[in-house]
Scaffold this active site. Structure first.
Site, PDB file in Angstrom:
ATOM      1  N   GLU A 182      17.941  16.791   9.703  1.00  0.00           N
ATOM      2  CA  GLU A 182      17.225  17.892  10.366  1.00  0.00           C
ATOM      3  C   GLU A 182      17.772  19.253   9.948  1.00  0.00           C
ATOM      4  OE1 GLU A 182      16.943  17.327  14.611  1.00  0.00           O
ATOM      5  OE2 GLU A 182      15.741  15.521  14.371  1.00  0.00           O
ATOM      6  N   GLU A 253      12.255   9.318  13.187  1.00  0.00           N
ATOM      7  CA  GLU A 253      12.598   9.313  14.614  1.00  0.00           C
ATOM      8  C   GLU A 253      11.351   9.496  15.457  1.00  0.00           C
ATOM      9  OE1 GLU A 253      15.657  11.902  16.001  1.00  0.00           O
ATOM     10  OE2 GLU A 253      17.051  11.357  14.398  1.00  0.00           O
TER      11      GLU A 253
END
Ligand SMILES: *[C@@H]1O[C@H](CO)[C@@H](O)[C@H](O)[C@H]1NC(C)=O
Ligand SMILES: *[C@@H]1O[C@H](CO)[C@@H](O)[C@H](O)[C@H]1NC(C)=O
Ligand SMILES: *[C@@H]1O[C@H](CO)[C@@H](O)[C@H](O)[C@H]1NC(C)=O
Ligand SMILES: *[C@@H]1O[C@H](CO)[C@@H](O)[C@H](O)[C@H]1NC(C)=O
Ligand SMILES: CC(=O)N[C@H]1CO[C@H](CO)[C@@H](O)[C@@H]1O
Length: 811
Positions: A182, A253
Site C-alpha cells: 500500500e 485484500e
C-alpha cells in the site's frame, strides 16, 4: 422465472480444491495467473502464522481448504524474525517454513507478502524497532540505509524459501510474492524520494529470481513485470484495474470485516455483502481474490498496533478460536463452488457485458464451443429487479448477483444464504473466586531517587524503551510553596494512557479521547509544603503501524505543568527527570514460573484495590477440546500471561459507545496449557477484581437454517443434487462431538425474519416443530426438505412461496 435448478450443472467441488500437483513456473497474462501452463481462477484467504499456534495451523488450513480456498496468503513479520539486528527467530509461532509446508501438505498454494513493511495492525508495521536507530535512516524511501536492510531481509526470506524448494517454480506451493505494501498511500509525502524507491523495490525483488510473479498492492504504477493489485471492500467498483493489458486483475485484500480498536464495537460485514463484492469482481474479469482475513487470530504479546484489540478479525469466516463462523464460511464456500463450475468459460470464453436495466447488468463469458457462463447483477441496494436474459426471466434480490454456469440455470445468488447459521457461546468452567488461591504483588511506584537513570527534560518514549515494553516511568521532585495556591497537575502525553502518583499515592489517570491526538490529565493534587515526588507512568497501547516517516513518530510525555489556583504556572519540562523502562515485575519476569518466585505475593492484597498490582493464581485446563478463553470482564486494563506466555493486552474498562467492553474474552490456545496447575499472572493497572475472572470454553450452541421453496438446492447437500430436481433443504449440523439437543423454533409456512430474528407468519404448519424434532433431535446432523409433503401433505397456503426456518441447540 428462469428454470431454477432444473438441471444442476455438475459442480466440481473437488476439482476446485484438489491441487493437481501441477505447481510449476508461474506466469500471467491479462486474464489470470498461469500456473504450470494452466490459467486459474483462485480464491485465497489470509492467515497470519504469528497470530495462531503451530498446533492450530493444520486445522485452520483444513477448514480453509474445505471452504473452497485454493491459496493461503500471509505477510512475513520482520520484527518477530529479527528482534535484534542479526539475531533471527524462526521457532514456534514464527516458523514460517513449517507454516508454508503445512499449507503445501494440504495441497494449497501460498501467496507470500514479504513487504517487509506490512502495516497489518502490527507493531511498527512489522519493522523491527532497531531500524529506528540506524543512522540516517528514512523508512520506505530512496534511502541507502533503509534499502540496505530491506534488501538484506527480503533476500534472506527468499533464499530461505528457495533452499526449502518452496517456490512453485521449484515444485513448491508459493505462486505469488509481494514487495512493499500500500505504498501509494504515502508516496506523495516522500516527494522525489518516492518513485525511485518503488522502481528500486520492484527491480530488487524481480532480481531475486523466484520464478513466480511479484505484486504490489495499492500501487497503480507498479513497474513491469510487477502486478499492481487492489485492497479494499469493493474492488470491482473502486479499482482502476491493472496498469497493463497483460496483467491480471488481482484483489489482495477483500476485507471480511475490519480490525477493532479498544472502545469500538465489532465491525460486522455480512456474508451477502462479501459474496456480492467478490462475485462482481469475478464477473468483471477478476481472477484472484484474497479474503483479508480468512482467520484473524490473536495479537499475542504486545504486537497489536495502537489501540488494536487483542482479538484480530474475529468476524472472519474462521473466528479467532479457529471455529467456523456461519453463515459466512458456508456462503462463501457455495460462492467458490459456483464460480469454479464456470471456470472453463471464465478463463477461455469471450467476456461481454450488457445492461439489463438501469442498475442491472449481465457479464457473459462464452466460448466458441458454446460453453457459456453468466453473472446477472442487480446493484440496486434497495429493490429487487426482474430481468430478462436469453428468453428467460430472473428475479434478482436487491444488491445481488446470480451465477448461471450454463447461462441458463441459477446455482447461486449472493443474497440468498442457504448455509446454516451458528451462534457461538462461552461456558464458564471455573470461576477463580478463592481469595486464598491468589497472590498479589504491588509494583513499585518509581520516585526520582529510585529511578535507574535520569536526564534533563522529557524523553521520547519509544526511543527510550526501544519499544520493548508499554511502560515508561517519568519521575521528578517538585518543591511546592503554598503561596501559588491549590495546585493542579497538567500532563499532556502522546502516549495513550497516563497514571499519576504524588508521593507514592495515586492521584489520577488519563486516556485519550477518540479523534484527539494525545491524552490530557488535569487534576487538582495534594502537595506537601517543600519537596514532593511526582511519578508519572506513561503507557502505550501498541506502536503506530502506518503513515509516512514512521521513524519520526514520537510518544510519551510532552508537557507537565503545575498551575496554582493563584494563576502561577510552573513548567516542569526543563526539570531533571528520573526514568525507569518498564515495570519492576516485567524486569523480574514475574509472570514466569522462575520469576514469580522472586517476589513475595500477598494473599491479602487481592482485594486492596491498589493500582499497578500483579495477581497470580493457578488453574486446571477445562476437559475436552473446545477452545479456552479467559473471561476478564471484571478487570480494568493490563496484560495477561499463562505459563509465562503473554495472551495479550486486555482493556476491559475501555467501553464502546454502547457501554460494553470491546473485548472481555481472551483466547488461551490449548497448546499453552498443561492439564493442571497452569500459572496465570495478570498485571492490572486499574482496580479490577480478579476474584470474578473465569476460565471459559467456547463452543457453538445455537444453529439455525432458513430456506425458501424457490431457492436453488445447496451445492453441498448430501447426496449432491446433480442432474435431478430436489427440493431445497435446511441442513443442520452440530460441531463434532455434540448432537442436536432441542428444537427451539420451527415453522414451515411463511415465517418472517431470518436467523437473527424471526416469528411465525400468516401461514404456519402447527406440527412443524414436532416434525423437525422427530427428524433431528439426538443426531449430529439432519436435513429437512422444504416441501409440503414433508409436513403432512396438503398445501397449507396455496399460492404462497413457503419457507422453513429452524432454530436448534447443540449439546
Ligand atoms: C521452470 O522453468 C525453468 C526454466 O525455464 C525450468 O528449468 C524448470 O524446470 C521449470 N520448473 C517447473 C517446476 O516446471
Ligand atoms: C461493463 O463493465 C464496465 C466495467 O467493467 C462498466 O464500467 C460498465 O458500466 C459495464 N457496462 C454495462 C452496460 O453494464
Ligand atoms: C521521595 O522519594 C524518596 C525516595 O526516592 C524518599 O526518600 C522521600 O521520602 C520521598 N518524599 C516524599 C515527600 O514522599
Ligand atoms: C486566573 O485566571 C483566570 C483566567 O485566565 C481568571 O478567570 C481567574 O479569575 C484567575 N484566578 C485568580 C485567582 O486570579
Ligand atoms: C478503513 C477503510 O479504509 N475502509 C475503506 C475500504 O474500502 C472502501 C471502498 O473500497 C471504503 O469505502 C472504506 O472506507
Amino acid at each position: 422465472m428462469g428454470t431454477v435448478a432444473a438441471v444442476m450443472v455438475a459442480v466440481v467441488v473437488a476439482a476446485g480444491l484438489a491441487w493437481s500437483s501441477s505447481a510449476g513456473n508461474v506466469t500471467y497474462d491479462g486474464r489470470s495467473l498461469i500456473i504450470g501452463g494452466q490459467r486459474k481462477i483462485l480464491f485465497s484467504g489470509s492467515i497470519h502464522y504469528p497470530r495462531s499456534t503451530p498446533e492450530m495451523w493444520p486445522s485452520l488450513i483444513q477448514k480453509a481448504r474445505a471452504g473452497g480456498l485454493d491459496a493461503i496468503q500471509t505477510y512475513v513479520f520482520w520484527n518477530v524474525h529479527e528482534p535484534l539486528q542479526g539475531q533471527y527467530d524462526f521457532a514456534g509461532r514464527y516458523d514460517l517454513v513449517r507454516f508454508v509446508k503445512e499449507i503445501q501438505a494440504q495441497g494449497l498454494y501460498v501467496s507470500l507478502r514479504i513487504g517487509p513493511f506490512i502495516e497489518s495492525e502490527w507493531k511498527y508495521g512489522g519493522l523491527p524497532f532497531w531500524l529506528h536507530d540506524v543512522p540516517g535512516i528514512v523508512f520506505r524511501s530512496d534511502n541507502e540505509p533503509f534499502k540496505f536492510h530491506m534488501q538484506r531481509f527480503v533476500s534472506k526470506i527468499v533464499s530461505m524459501m528457495k533452499s526449502e524448494r518452496l517456490f512453485a517454480s521449484q515444485g513448491g506451493p508459493i505462486i505469488l510474492s509481494q514487495i512493499e505494501n500500500e505504498y501509494q498511500n504515502v508516496e506523495p509525502a516522500f516527494h522525489a524520494k518516492g518513485p525511485p524507491y518503488v522502481r528500486w523495490a520492484a527491480a530488487m525483488a524481480v532480481g531475486l529470481e523466484t520464478g513466480v510473479p511479484w505484486m504490489m498492492c495499492k500501487q497503480d504504477d507498479a513497474p513491469d513485470p510487477v502486478i499492481n493489485a487492489c485492497n479494499g471492500m469493493n474492488c470491482a467498483e473502486t479499482f482502476k484495474g491493472p496498469n497493463s493489458p497483460n496483467k491480471p486483475l488481482l484483489w489482495t485484500e477483500n476485507w471480511t470485516s475490519m480490525f477493532q480498536r479498544f472502545g469500538e464495537e465489532p465491525y460486522i460485514r455480512t456474508a451477502e455483502d462479501i459474496a456480492f463484492a467478490t462475485a462482481l469482481f469475478i464477473a468483471r474479469g477478476g481472477s484472484f481474490v484474497n479474503y483479508y482475513m480468512y482467520h484473524g487470530g490473536t495479537n499475542f504479546g504486545g504486537f497489536g498496533s495502537s489501540y488494536v484489540t487483542t482479538s484480530y478479525y474475529d468476524q472472519a469466516p474462521i473466528d479467532e478460536y479457529g471455529l467456523i463462523r456461519q453463515p459466512k464460511w458456508g456462503h462463501l464456500r457455495e460462492l467458490h463452488a459456483a464460480v469454479k463450475s464456470c471456470s472453463d468459460a471464465l478463463l477461455t470464453g469471450r467476456h461481454k457485458n450488457f445492461s439489463l436495466g438501469q442498475l442491472q447488468e449481465v457479464n457473459v463469458f462464452e466460448e466458441a464451443s458454446g460453453k457459456c457462463a453468466a453473472f446477472l447483477s442487480n446493484s440496486d441496494r434497495r429493490h429487487s429487479a426482474t430481468v430478462q436474459f436469453r428468453n428467460a426471466v430472473y428475479e434478482l434480490p436487491a444488491k445481488s448477483i446470480s451465477i448461471l454456469p450454463d447461462c441458463h440455470t441459477v446455482v447461486f445468488n449472493t443474497a440468498k444464504v442457504n448455509s446454516q447459521w451458528r451462534t457461538r457461546s462461552n461456558t464458564v468452567r471455573q470461576v477463580l473466586d478463592h481469595p486464598e488461591r491468589w497472590g498479589a504483588f504491588g509494583d513499585r511506584i518509581v520516585s526520582m531517587g529510585a529511578a535507574p537513570f535520569s536526564a534533563t527534560g522529557l524523553l521520547e518514549q519509544m526511543t527510550t524503551t526501544k519499544a520493548e515494553t508499554d511502560y515508561l516511568w517519568y519521575s521528578t521532585s517538585y518543591e511546592y510553596r503554598s503561596r501559588i495556591g491549590r495546585p493542579v497537575l497538567h500532563v499532556y502525553s502522546l502516549g495513550h494512557v497516563v497514571h499519576a502518583f504524588i508521593n507514592g499515592v495515586y492521584a489520577g489517570s488519563s486516556r485519550d479521547v477518540p479523534g484527539v491526538p494525545g491524552t490530557v490529565l488535569e487534576k487538582e493534587i495534594a502537595l506537601h509544603q517543600g519537596e514532593n515526588n511526582i511519578s508519572l507512568l506513561s503507557v502505550m497501547v501498541g506502536l503506530p503501524d502506518s503513515g509516512a516517516y514512521l521513524e519520526r513518530r514520537v510518544a510519551g510525555l510532552r508537557r507537565v505543568t503545575i498551575r496554582g489556583s493563584r494563576n502561577r504556572t510552573e513548567d516542569l519540562i526543563r526539570y531533571h527527570w528520573g526514568y525507569q523502562r518498564g515495570l519492576w515485575g516485567e524486569k523480574l519476569k514475574i509472570y514466569t514460573q522462575d520469576g514469580s518466585s522472586k517476589v513475595d505475593w500477598m494473599a491479602s492484597g487481592v482485594s486492596s484495590g491498589r493500582r499497578l498490582t500483579w495477581f497470580k493464581t493457578t488453574f486446571d485446563s477445562p476437559p475436552g477440546v473446545d477452545p479456552v478463553a479467559l473471561n476478564l470482564g471484571s478487570m480494568g486494563k493490563g496484560e495477561a500471561w499463562v505459563n509465562g506466555l503473554s495472551i495479550g493486552r486486555y482493556w476491559v474498562s475501555r467501553r464502546t459507545p454502547n457501554g460494553r467492553p470491546s473485548q472481555s474474552l481472551y483466547h488461551i490456545p490449548r497448546s499453552f496449557l498443561e492439564p493442571s496447575g497452569n500459572l496465570l499472572v495478570l498485571f492490572e493497572e486499574e482496580t479490577g477484581n480478579p476474584l470474578q475472572v473465569s476460565v471459559d470454553t467456547i463452543s457453538v450452541r445455537g444453529i439455525c437454517g432458513v430456506i425458501s421453496e424457490d431457492h436453488p438446492p445447496s451445492l453441498f447437500s448430501r447426496p449432491p443434487p446433480l442432474r435431478q430436481r430436489r427440493p431445497p433443504s435446511v441442513d443442520l449440523q452440530c460441531p463434532a462431538g455434540s448432537t442436536i439437543s432441542a428444537v427451539d423454533f420451527a415453522s414451515f409456512g411463511t415465517p418472517t425474519g431470518d436467523c437473527r430474528s424471526y416469528a411465525t407468519g400468516g401461514c404456519h404448519v402447527f406440527s412443524s416443530k414436532a416434525f423437525v424434532e422427530e427428524a433431528c433431535v439426538g443426531k449430529e446432523e439432519c436435513s429437512i426438505s422444504v416441501s409440503a409433503e414433508q409436513f403432512g401433505g396438503g398445501n397449507p397456503c396455496p399460492g404462497a412461496v413457503k419457507s422453513l426456518l429452524v432454530v436448534a441447540s447443540c449439546g
